[in-house]
Motif scaffolding. Structure first.
Motif, PDB file in Angstrom:
ATOM      1  N   ASP A  52      -1.679  -4.645  -0.415  1.00 38.42           N
ATOM      2  CA  ASP A  52      -0.810  -3.614   0.074  1.00 38.42           C
ATOM      3  C   ASP A  52      -1.821  -4.137   1.397  1.00 38.42           C
ATOM      4  O   ASP A  52      -2.342  -3.260   1.620  1.00 38.42           O
ATOM      5  CB  ASP A  52      -0.617  -2.562   0.021  1.00 38.42           C
ATOM      6  CG  ASP A  52       0.687  -2.691  -1.429  1.00 38.42           C
ATOM      7  OD1 ASP A  52       0.916  -3.843  -2.283  1.00 38.42           O
ATOM      8  OD2 ASP A  52       0.608  -1.714  -1.924  1.00 38.42           O
ATOM      9  N   TYR A  53      -0.984  -5.020   2.168  1.00 44.41           N
ATOM     10  CA  TYR A  53      -1.569  -4.490   3.089  1.00 44.41           C
ATOM     11  C   TYR A  53       0.074  -4.942   4.712  1.00 44.41           C
ATOM     12  O   TYR A  53       1.217  -4.914   4.152  1.00 44.41           O
ATOM     13  CB  TYR A  53      -2.133  -5.786   3.646  1.00 44.41           C
ATOM     14  CG  TYR A  53      -1.746  -6.841   3.910  1.00 44.41           C
ATOM     15  CD1 TYR A  53      -1.545  -8.308   5.070  1.00 44.41           C
ATOM     16  CD2 TYR A  53      -1.263  -7.945   2.631  1.00 44.41           C
ATOM     17  CE1 TYR A  53      -1.355  -8.912   4.741  1.00 44.41           C
ATOM     18  CE2 TYR A  53      -0.725  -9.144   3.460  1.00 44.41           C
ATOM     19  CZ  TYR A  53      -0.858  -9.541   3.557  1.00 44.41           C
ATOM     20  OH  TYR A  53      -0.056 -10.992   4.438  1.00 44.41           O
ATOM     21  N   LEU A  54      -0.553  -4.167   5.938  1.00 41.58           N
ATOM     22  CA  LEU A  54       0.553  -4.550   6.872  1.00 41.58           C
ATOM     23  C   LEU A  54       0.190  -5.215   8.223  1.00 41.58           C
ATOM     24  O   LEU A  54      -0.844  -5.245   9.121  1.00 41.58           O
ATOM     25  CB  LEU A  54       0.452  -2.883   7.926  1.00 41.58           C
ATOM     26  CG  LEU A  54       1.851  -2.547   8.962  1.00 41.58           C
ATOM     27  CD1 LEU A  54       2.833  -2.064   7.639  1.00 41.58           C
ATOM     28  CD2 LEU A  54       1.050  -1.409   9.538  1.00 41.58           C
ATOM     29  N   THR A 101       4.202  -5.176  11.644  1.00 39.38           N
ATOM     30  CA  THR A 101       4.595  -3.815  11.551  1.00 39.38           C
ATOM     31  C   THR A 101       5.382  -4.222   9.617  1.00 39.38           C
ATOM     32  O   THR A 101       5.987  -2.895   9.995  1.00 39.38           O
ATOM     33  CB  THR A 101       5.764  -3.857  12.508  1.00 39.38           C
ATOM     34  OG1 THR A 101       6.586  -4.601  12.600  1.00 39.38           O
ATOM     35  CG2 THR A 101       5.269  -2.927  13.764  1.00 39.38           C
ATOM     36  N   LYS A 102       4.847  -4.709   9.431  1.00 35.76           N
ATOM     37  CA  LYS A 102       5.866  -5.229   7.849  1.00 35.76           C
ATOM     38  C   LYS A 102       4.579  -5.065   7.024  1.00 35.76           C
ATOM     39  O   LYS A 102       3.363  -5.609   6.769  1.00 35.76           O
ATOM     40  CB  LYS A 102       6.449  -6.301   8.037  1.00 35.76           C
ATOM     41  CG  LYS A 102       7.873  -7.037   8.846  1.00 35.76           C
ATOM     42  CD  LYS A 102       7.905  -7.829   8.496  1.00 35.76           C
ATOM     43  CE  LYS A 102       9.767  -8.067   9.324  1.00 35.76           C
ATOM     44  NZ  LYS A 102       9.671  -9.926   9.235  1.00 35.76           N
ATOM     45  N   GLN A 103       5.242  -4.449   5.776  1.00 39.71           N
ATOM     46  CA  GLN A 103       5.143  -3.885   4.314  1.00 39.71           C
ATOM     47  C   GLN A 103       4.823  -5.186   3.909  1.00 39.71           C
ATOM     48  O   GLN A 103       5.300  -5.942   3.558  1.00 39.71           O
ATOM     49  CB  GLN A 103       5.234  -2.783   3.800  1.00 39.71           C
ATOM     50  CG  GLN A 103       4.107  -2.775   2.508  1.00 39.71           C
ATOM     51  CD  GLN A 103       2.516  -1.844   3.512  1.00 39.71           C
ATOM     52  OE1 GLN A 103       3.049  -1.136   4.248  1.00 39.71           O
ATOM     53  NE2 GLN A 103       1.749  -1.801   2.754  1.00 39.71           N
TER      54      GLN A 103
END
Length: 237
Positions: free
Chosen positions: A25-27, A30-32
């Motif tokens: 999981d990463y950003l 500004t979106k996951q």
């Protein structure tokens, strides 16, 4: 876009050890987002790393082999806060609770609070847990804590081989052993202590080595014994 040269950072949120893939999981902007990668990929680093849940990693992106989605590559371990916390706790009391797990035919222990899996390290003369012990609660300690790629679990309950138990009795009571010469090398003589499953090296002089051959019986005493090493000394009249 076949390959993205940008380096991203994220955290492993899921691992399937049997199928050897994991999800990061990463950003980004500004979106996951989430992306998968093969944990056994050759480009995941020159030194193999046993990826764990909640590992913080750096990675790059490229198209998958099928060309229908992005996949992570060049995945590199940064740190794991849960493991760091367990290491800190081990400095106070190195005793943890967990459950035995079998992954790809190998035994691991899952720590009850963090759910982190650690490979179990057995001694040379220790039997593996039986498969029916999977998911059984067990106590363990962490070893190799100064080497992030080599951290492992050592169980507090041991099931040693009959040979090691015999060696322990002979060591404690200083009983002589009729050892059998298994091999003579240019530098030492190798002895079978209780059959072929426990072997020790005997240092001898060049003159002594000339008189020793495979199959000879040499009386020895155990002068040092740990769960991974045995040292013997020749009994002299």
């Amino acid at each position: 876009m076949e390959k993205d040269e940008q380096v991203y950072r994220g955290k492993i949120s899921f691992i399937n050890y049997e199928k050897q893939f994991a999800t990061i999981d990463y950003l980004h902007n500004t979106k996951q987002k989430s992306v998968n990668f093969k944990t056994n990929a050759a480009d995941s680093g020159k030194k193999p790393h046993q990826f764990k849940l909640n590992d913080s990693v750096s990675f790059q992106l490229r198209l998958s082999d099928r060309g229908d989605k992005m996949t992570a590559y060049n995945v590199k371990f940064i740190h794991n806060e849960a493991v760091d916390l367990l290491i800190q706790k081990s400095a106070i009391e190195n005793r943890f609770a967990g459950y035995l797990k079998i992954v790809d035919g190998k035994f691991f222990v899952k720590e009850v609070e963090s759910y982190v899996l650690f490979p179990i390290q057995l001694s040379k003369w220790e039997k593996e847990p039986v498969e029916t012990a999977a998911n059984v609660a067990i106590s363990f300690k962490l070893i190799n804590i100064d080497k992030p790629n080599s951290i492992a679990a050592e169980l507090f309950s041991h099931n040693y081989t009959a040979e090691y138990k015999k060696a322990l009795q002979h060591f404690d009571k200083k009983i002589d052993i009729e050892a059998v010469v298994a091999r003579v090398s240019p530098h030492a003589v190798y002895l079978n202590l209780f059959g072929e499953k426990m072997q020790a090296k005997l240092s001898v002089t060049e003159a002594e080595k000339e008189t020793i051959k495979e199959g000879d019986i040499i009386p020895v005493n155990i002068v040092h014994l740990t769960s991974n090493r045995v040292v013997v000394k020749r009994v002299t009249a």
